[in-house]
Design an enzyme around this catalytic site. Structure first.
Site, mmCIF file in Angstrom:
data_model
loop_
_atom_site.group_PDB
_atom_site.id
_atom_site.type_symbol
_atom_site.label_atom_id
_atom_site.label_comp_id
_atom_site.label_asym_id
_atom_site.label_seq_id
_atom_site.Cartn_x
_atom_site.Cartn_y
_atom_site.Cartn_z
ATOM 1 C CG HIS A 213 3.884 3.803 8.722
ATOM 2 N ND1 HIS A 213 3.970 4.685 7.657
ATOM 3 C CD2 HIS A 213 3.466 2.613 8.183
ATOM 4 C CE1 HIS A 213 3.613 4.061 6.549
ATOM 5 N NE2 HIS A 213 3.315 2.805 6.839
ATOM 6 N NE ARG B 247 -1.596 -2.254 2.839
ATOM 7 C CZ ARG B 247 -1.749 -3.528 2.485
ATOM 8 N NH1 ARG B 247 -2.813 -3.899 1.860
ATOM 9 N NH2 ARG B 247 -0.834 -4.436 2.783
ATOM 10 C CB THR B 248 3.478 2.504 2.267
ATOM 11 O OG1 THR B 248 2.743 2.039 3.399
ATOM 12 C CG2 THR B 248 4.101 3.849 2.579
ATOM 13 C CE LYS C 217 28.075 -1.455 -5.752
ATOM 14 N NZ LYS C 217 28.211 -0.481 -6.842
ATOM 15 N NE ARG D 178 7.374 0.721 4.740
ATOM 16 C CZ ARG D 178 6.155 0.186 4.727
ATOM 17 N NH1 ARG D 178 5.986 -1.058 4.349
ATOM 18 N NH2 ARG D 178 5.103 0.895 5.100
HETATM 19 C C1 NCD Z 1 2.093 -1.219 8.257
HETATM 20 C C2 NCD Z 1 3.598 -1.068 8.360
HETATM 21 O O1 NCD Z 1 4.326 -1.273 7.388
HETATM 22 O O2 NCD Z 1 4.018 -0.703 9.447
HETATM 23 N N1 NCD Z 1 1.671 -1.424 6.935
HETATM 24 C C3 NCD Z 1 1.317 -0.340 6.174
HETATM 25 O O3 NCD Z 1 2.140 0.478 5.827
HETATM 26 N N2 NCD Z 1 0.026 -0.178 5.901
HETATM 27 C C4 NCD Z 1 1.505 -2.209 9.196
HETATM 28 C C5 NCD Z 1 2.033 -3.601 9.189
HETATM 29 O O4 NCD Z 1 2.896 -3.981 8.387
HETATM 30 O O5 NCD Z 1 1.551 -4.385 10.018
#
Ligand code: NCD
Length: 311
Positions: free
Chosen positions: A137, A58-59, A88, A109
């Site tokens: 997040h 999703r993100t 590296k 991320r």
């Molecule tokens: C979350 C995450 O990556 O922290 N997912 C997301 O971005 N919707 C929640 C999760 O992975 O449980």
């Protein structure tokens, strides 16, 4: 802005703790609402880099689609731990110093907590934290708050349960920062005893005099809440599979529990779900998690537009 490291670009979004007022937060709600209807091409000529060292569905997709819908372009590394110079031995600082010469914003991320703060300290373009380890997040919390506000027309005064892995779940950490801006909110923190919300985050609730309780009993509080925000037990953060399996089945919201929940309540989840919400709940009118995910697109449009076009 309460981060202890200076950001080189003030439009970086590193922590939900950067939101120090509901006014600032609600500007994002208004922007997301307006981008649902009329968007134009405010990001024409802009390029975002998405730099993902951890899995994402999703993100990453919603950020990339959000950018394209606003007329911008995307360069993407979906497996940066393997495909970037990190293999590296390059530091995140050097990676970001270089990419900030090519792109107008960098969405990051990474499995390491605090890495976005390091990146933000050196990047000349906005760094957007798309999840840094078990820490935060913030963009998920923004879309969660936006979704709650869309449903109820308000956030203040609501009773909200955050359920599941509150120790390692980064979405709930950021969400606590945002929800605690509303003085009459009431929070129920429901987790196994060993997966409680870390003090770093409950402290903010104390500082802001927010009414909250901690327990491991979901059924006891279900009838009281307006929002049941379920989370996944974060398998990838445990030392062993055996340890994870101890907690995996801690909470499962299934059809048999729905009678406990108010008719007007909503069920949320940042997704992906494993077994915290069973599929037989999906058709209930209170199931709100797929709509919540859809809102992620509008909120991420708002985040990109504001980060890239505001002074
Ligand atoms: C979350 C995450 O990556 O922290 N997912 C997301 O971005 N919707 C929640 C999760 O992975 O449980």
């Amino acid at each position: 802005m309460e981060l202890d490291v200076k950001m080189k670009n003030e439009n970086s979004l590193i922590s939900a703790n950067q939101f120090d007022s509901t006014e600032k937060l609600e500007r994002y709600f208004v922007e997301a609402d307006s981008l649902k209807i009329a968007r134009g091409h405010p990001l024409q000529g802009k390029i975002i880099a998405s730099l993902f060292y951890e899995p994402s569905t999703r993100t990453r997709f919603s950020f990339e689609v959000a950018c394209m819908k606003l007329g911008g372009q995307v360069v993407s590394s979906e497996n940066a731990g393997v495909s970037s110079s990190a293999t590296k031995g390059e530091s995140i600082e050097d990676t970001v110093r270089v990419i900030s010469n090519y792109a107008d914003a960098i969405v990051v991320r990474h499995p390491e907590s605090g890495i976005c703060k390091k990146a933000g300290a050196v990047s000349t373009v906005p760094i957007i934290n798309a999840g840094d380890g078990v820490n935060e997040h913030p963009t998920q919390a923004l879309l969660d708050a936006y979704s709650i506000n869309n449903k109820f027309g308000k956030i203040d005064g609501l009773k909200i349960a955050l359920v599941g892995d509150l120790l390692y779940g980064r979405t709930v950490h950021s969400l606590v920062y945002l929800l605690s801006l509303y003085p009459k909110i009431e929070l129920y923190l429901i987790s196994p005893k060993n997966l409680k919300m870390p003090m770093a985050f409950t402290n903010i609730l104390k500082e802001r005099n927010i009414v909250f309780s901690e327990s491991n009993d979901l059924q006891k509080i279900l009838s009281k809440v307006d929002v049941a925000y379920m989370t996944r037990i974060q398998k990838e953060r445990f030392d062993s599979d055996m340890e994870y399996k101890k907690y995996r089945d801690s909470y499962c919201l299934d059809k048999s529990l729905l009678h406990l929940l108010k008719k007007s309540a909503i069920i949320m989840h940042p997704l992906p779900r494993v077994n915290e919400i069973s599929e037989d709940v999906d058709n209930d009118q209170r199931a709100y998690y797929f709509e919540q995910a859809k809102n992620g697109l509008y909120m991420r449009m708002a985040i990109l537009k504001m980060a890239l076009t505001e002074k």
